[in-house]
Design an enzyme around this catalytic site. Structure first.
Site, PDB file in Angstrom:
ATOM      1  N   TRP A   1       0.924  -4.043  -4.857  1.00 57.49           N
ATOM      2  CA  TRP A   1       0.905  -4.954  -3.654  1.00 57.49           C
ATOM      3  C   TRP A   1       1.282  -6.130  -3.729  1.00 57.49           C
ATOM      4  CZ3 TRP A   1      -2.083  -9.209  -2.571  1.00 57.49           C
ATOM      5  CH2 TRP A   1      -1.829  -9.855  -1.243  1.00 57.49           C
TER       6      TRP A   1
ATOM      7  N   GLU B   1       1.762  -0.276  -1.422  1.00 60.47           N
ATOM      8  CA  GLU B   1       0.872  -0.690  -0.645  1.00 60.47           C
ATOM      9  C   GLU B   1       1.674  -1.778   0.496  1.00 60.47           C
ATOM     10  OE1 GLU B   1      -2.809  -2.452  -1.975  1.00 60.47           O
ATOM     11  OE2 GLU B   1      -3.556  -2.882   0.174  1.00 60.47           O
TER      12      GLU B   1
ATOM     13  N   LYS C   1       2.031  -3.905   4.256  1.00 59.36           N
ATOM     14  CA  LYS C   1       0.976  -4.548   4.961  1.00 59.36           C
ATOM     15  C   LYS C   1       1.923  -5.359   6.209  1.00 59.36           C
ATOM     16  CE  LYS C   1      -2.069  -8.314   4.036  1.00 59.36           C
ATOM     17  NZ  LYS C   1      -2.829  -9.284   2.739  1.00 59.36           N
TER      18      LYS C   1
ATOM     19  N   ASP D   1      -3.814   0.955   3.356  1.00 56.74           N
ATOM     20  CA  ASP D   1      -4.984   0.095   3.298  1.00 56.74           C
ATOM     21  C   ASP D   1      -5.383   0.096   4.713  1.00 56.74           C
ATOM     22  OD1 ASP D   1      -6.648  -2.243   3.699  1.00 56.74           O
ATOM     23  OD2 ASP D   1      -6.276  -2.725   1.980  1.00 56.74           O
TER      24      ASP D   1
ATOM     25  N   HIS E   1      -4.606  -2.948   6.984  1.00 60.13           N
ATOM     26  CA  HIS E   1      -3.162  -3.446   7.145  1.00 60.13           C
ATOM     27  C   HIS E   1      -2.395  -3.148   8.253  1.00 60.13           C
ATOM     28  CE1 HIS E   1      -3.214  -4.408   2.679  1.00 60.13           C
ATOM     29  NE2 HIS E   1      -4.002  -5.049   3.030  1.00 60.13           N
TER      30      HIS E   1
ATOM     31  N   HIS F   1      -6.769   2.500   0.484  1.00 60.79           N
ATOM     32  CA  HIS F   1      -7.573   1.398   0.188  1.00 60.79           C
ATOM     33  C   HIS F   1      -8.543   1.292   1.562  1.00 60.79           C
ATOM     34  CE1 HIS F   1      -5.618  -1.532  -2.918  1.00 60.79           C
ATOM     35  NE2 HIS F   1      -6.253  -0.518  -3.401  1.00 60.79           N
TER      36      HIS F   1
ATOM     37  N   ASP G   1      -7.492  -8.027   9.233  1.00 57.92           N
ATOM     38  CA  ASP G   1      -7.448  -7.598   8.119  1.00 57.92           C
ATOM     39  C   ASP G   1      -8.716  -8.353   7.296  1.00 57.92           C
ATOM     40  OD1 ASP G   1      -6.904  -6.368   5.306  1.00 57.92           O
ATOM     41  OD2 ASP G   1      -5.302  -7.731   5.053  1.00 57.92           O
TER      42      ASP G   1
ATOM     43  N   ASP H   1     -11.233  -7.446   5.315  1.00 60.17           N
ATOM     44  CA  ASP H   1     -11.840  -6.909   4.417  1.00 60.17           C
ATOM     45  C   ASP H   1     -13.260  -6.976   4.153  1.00 60.17           C
ATOM     46  OD1 ASP H   1      -9.590  -5.897   2.624  1.00 60.17           O
ATOM     47  OD2 ASP H   1      -9.071  -8.153   2.899  1.00 60.17           O
TER      48      ASP H   1
ATOM     49  N   ASP I   1     -11.409  -1.176  -1.028  1.00 60.41           N
ATOM     50  CA  ASP I   1     -10.825  -2.719  -0.945  1.00 60.41           C
ATOM     51  C   ASP I   1     -11.319  -3.416   0.077  1.00 60.41           C
ATOM     52  OD1 ASP I   1      -9.134  -4.862  -1.910  1.00 60.41           O
ATOM     53  OD2 ASP I   1      -7.595  -4.083  -0.528  1.00 60.41           O
TER      54      ASP I   1
HETATM   55  C1  RNT Z   1      -4.202  -7.274   0.183  1.00 56.71           C
HETATM   56  C2  RNT Z   1      -4.174  -5.763  -0.449  1.00 56.71           C
HETATM   57  C3  RNT Z   1      -4.619  -5.725  -1.907  1.00 56.71           C
HETATM   58  C4  RNT Z   1      -5.965  -6.655  -2.410  1.00 56.71           C
HETATM   59  C5  RNT Z   1      -6.285  -6.226  -3.688  1.00 56.71           C
HETATM   60  C6  RNT Z   1      -7.057  -7.406  -4.267  1.00 56.71           C
HETATM   61  O1  RNT Z   1      -4.097  -7.393   1.321  1.00 56.71           O
HETATM   62  O2  RNT Z   1      -5.098  -5.044   0.224  1.00 56.71           O
HETATM   63  O3  RNT Z   1      -4.765  -4.363  -2.308  1.00 56.71           O
HETATM   64  O4  RNT Z   1      -6.760  -6.420  -1.370  1.00 56.71           O
HETATM   65  O5  RNT Z   1      -5.026  -6.047  -4.376  1.00 56.71           O
HETATM   66 ZN    ZN Z   2      -5.675  -3.251  -0.282  1.00 51.64          ZN
END
Ligand code: RNT
Ligand code: ZN
Length: 422
Positions: A187, A228, A230, A261, A264, A288, A296, A298, A328
């Site tokens: 990523w 990955e 986004k 993810d 994302h 993820h 986003d 997290d 993640d």
């Molecule tokens: C960032 C991505 C990535 C990170 C990690 C820490 O938006 O999701 O995967 O969260 O690499």
């Molecule tokens: Zn991620």
């Protein structure tokens, strides 16, 4: 009756109820036992790592909170991870990032070698877990004007290409040593805050950089790359070079994994709907699993509708074999180990719940146009006693049943975590 007997009794009733609709609870537990969740090490220390622990977190991601007891050293982080592993059923994997290397002398990202991860391999062997890898393309001065592999500056690109190549060697080492394939996830944060003039050249440069990284053939028994994409990041709102279309096409044409993810995408987008569309053509997926609250953000993964849909798709469409499930999220407003435990246990519960359904019968009803049965049965299933099966699964795996694991964490706070500060 002691607690174990009560759990066993509740399970016996649940087993009967499920059997009555053609669901084999023993088989579901057997299948769940085989599913590995890849736990992300970076929840344990707010993505600081050990190479540049004082560097600011960049790349458009952020951790909130300052809960006491954050891991600051390899031994602290690995012992926190061991604590987490003792509280969740099954055998899992751990995802590392390049910045978690344990080097003798100071090393930069373009100098890392497999030996710099021997600490983790030894720990993983002792714990019986696998390791996944992530190159670290952020929190570093070579992230120039927000760009790494897609930078217009060749020196910058070359630095990150070298880092990418090294991450592959490290992942291959994980795979060989731990005798299971290590997913090496890429990523990169590259993009623009404001409207770009040229959207194509950065994507051309990214393609070229990635092609250089993966040029040397690698034995996929040991490692495979995943990419990955986004939609946007904080400070990178107008244009992301590595968008979803970019990486799904890249993964397809290079025969690699695509990483989805859950944070994302647009908040109303159902990521679980993408799996079957991609897997018909692609080699496999890395997930993820995250919880994007409005964006986003997290957040710690919980048993919500989005998670249930993700796991249901994997189970119903028979995609578990082609999918690597990783977590993640990063939250420092709560105990960091509890965050892991909550996320892993929620993911496993969602998988179990998906497995505890008469899938063939539902598919048959659907194919015959009997949508009434489909809706009635899926609604009824929601109140079936899946919790009793989950408790029994935990008991069989010798891990705490229900919320008992929290007591363990409170004790660990007292004995270990709260002594770290100061
Ligand atoms: C960032 C991505 C990535 C990170 C990690 C820490 O938006 O999701 O995967 O969260 O690499
Ligand atoms: Zn991620």
């Amino acid at each position: 009756m002691n607690k174990d007997q009560k759990v066993a009794q509740a399970y016996a009733f649940a087993k009967e109820r499920y059997a009555a609709i053609g669901v084999d609870t023993e088989k579901a537990m057997e299948d769940l036992q085989k599913v590995k969740i890849s736990i992300h090490c970076w929840q344990g220390d707010d993505i600081h790592g050990f190479l540049f622990p004082d560097a600011a977190l960049t790349g458009g991601i952020g951790v909130s909170g300052d809960y006491p007891g954050m891991a600051r050293t390899p031994d602290e982080l690995s012992s926190d991870l061991s604590k987490c592993l003792s509280l969740i059923p099954g055998q899992h994997k751990v995802q590392l990032h390049a910045i978690y290397a344990v080097t003798e002398k100071k090393k930069d990202l373009d100098e890392l070698e497999p030996e710099d991860f021997k600490y983790w391999v030894d720990w993983a062997k002792a714990e019986g877990v696998g390791l996944d890898m992530n190159g670290t393309f952020f929190s570093h001065p070579k992230l120039k004007n927000g760009f790494t592999l897609a930078s217009p500056d060749k020196n910058i690109r070359d630095f990150w290409i070298e880092h990418g190549k090294r991450s592959r060697k490290i992942a291959a080492y994980f795979g060989k040593e731990l005798k299971q394939q290590s997913v090496n996830n890429f990523w990169i944060p590259d993009g623009y805050k404001d409207n770009p003039i040229d959207k194509q050249s950065p994507r051309q440069r990214l393609t070229h950089s990635l092609d250089q990284i993966i040029k040397e053939p690698i034995d996929e028994t040991y490692t495979i790359e995943a990419f990955e994409g986004k939609l946007f990041g904080t400070g990178v709102e107008s244009y992301t070079v590595g968008s979803h279309e970019f990486y799904s096409n890249y993964a397809l044409t290079r025969d690699k994994l695509w990483t989805i993810d859950a944070g994302h995408f647009h908040p109303t987008e159902d990521v679980s709907d993408k799996f079957s569309a991609f897997l018909l053509f692609g080699k496999g997926l890395m997930l993820h699993v995250s919880r994007p609250v409005r964006w986003d953000s997290d957040h710690v993964v919980i048993l919500d509708d989005a998670l249930i849909r993700i796991m249901r798709s994997l189970v119903r469409d028979n995609e578990l074999k082609k999918t690597n499930i990783g977590l993640d999220f990063f939250d420092a407003t709560i105990n960091r180990i509890a965050a892991w435990v909550i996320g892993v246990r929620a993911s496993q519960k969602a998988i179990l719940q998906a497995m505890l359904s008469p899938i063939d019968r539902l598919k048959k009803a659907e194919n015959e146009g009997d949508f009434t049965t489909r809706l009635a049965l899926t609604e009824e299933l929601k109140s079936y006693p899946f919790g009793a099966v989950w408790d029994y699964f935990c008991m069989k795996n010798n891990v705490p049943v229900g919320g008992d694991w929290l007591k363990d964490i409170r004790q660990y706070e007292k004995d270990v975590l709260f002594k770290r500060n100061g």
